[in-house]
Design an enzyme around this catalytic site. Structure first.
Site, PDB file in Angstrom:
ATOM      1  N   CYS A 167       0.730  -1.314   0.141  1.00  0.00           N
ATOM      2  CA  CYS A 167      -0.162  -0.243   0.058  1.00  0.00           C
ATOM      3  C   CYS A 167       0.929   1.222   0.026  1.00  0.00           C
ATOM      4  CB  CYS A 167      -0.849  -0.148   1.116  1.00  0.00           C
ATOM      5  SG  CYS A 167      -2.125   1.260   1.172  1.00  0.00           S
ATOM      6  N   GLY A 168       0.548   2.168   0.836  1.00  0.00           N
ATOM      7  CA  GLY A 168       1.276   3.394   1.037  1.00  0.00           C
ATOM      8  C   GLY A 168       2.941   3.367   0.994  1.00  0.00           C
TER       9      GLY A 168
END
Length: 197
Positions: free
Chosen positions: A103-104
């Site tokens: 993800c991030g």
């Protein structure tokens, strides 16, 4: 090889993204330790869980670790607070110690220049493109990618992420790894027997 896996923890950590990976690594004989910005100072996940890190990022050394796991979190996209964790990923990769980012955290690695020259994935290609990184031609539109010592995955793929982590760390291999994935991703009841045979 060390049998300790380090899980990065920080405020806004997306707590659902690494649960399969850490639980099954622990069940396979690895010790999972949390590493935060500061040891003993609690962080709060997106889900509201408070976690007290086992050690501080300043004390994290690649030679003491088998793997560094970087979960997503809102802070990856709101400033440079987590940039030191991406810098730690560089030290790990330079030392030949695997890093797994979801993800991030993939955007953090992109900003650090770690995705410029290797196959990788994330949420979507334009999410990483917004970081200004130079690795767009190496983006792979798939659930999870392992390129040597680096594993990347998008936010909707915690099970595929765990499959790559478990395979890379030798927790499961071959048919067992396939059965694990089929059980937790596809809810295949036949995979339960294969996994536990």
């Amino acid at each position: 090889m060390p049998r300790t896996v380090h899980l990065a923890v920080y405020d806004t950590l997306a707590d659902w993204e690494t649960g399969h990976a850490t639980a099954w690594l622990a069940r396979s004989g690895f010790t999972v330790k949390t590493v935060g910005p500061v040891a003993d100072k609690p962080v709060t996940t997106i889900g509201g869980m408070r976690i007290v890190p086992d050690l501080s990022l300043a004390d994290l050394r690649p030679e003491d670790s088998a793997l560094l796991i970087l979960p997503g979190g809102d802070l990856w996209d709101t400033g440079d607070d987590l940039a030191p964790f991406a810098a730690a990923a560089r030290r790990f990769l330079d030392a030949g110690v695997p890093v797994a980012a979801i993800c991030g955290a993939t955007a953090g690695l992109a900003r650090e220049g770690l995705l410029d020259d290797r196959p990788h994935t994330s949420a979507v290609s334009f999410y990483l493109a917004a970081t200004g990184y130079k690795g767009g031609e190496h983006y792979v539109d798939t659930d999870a990618v392992t390129d040597g010592d680096l594993i990347t995955a998008g936010p909707t793929e915690p099970v595929a992420f765990a499959r790559e982590v478990l395979g890379r760390m030798g927790a499961f291999e071959g048919a067992k790894l396939d059965a694990w994935y089929r059980l937790f991703h596809d809810s295949d009841p036949a995979a339960y027997e294969e996994l536990n045979s």
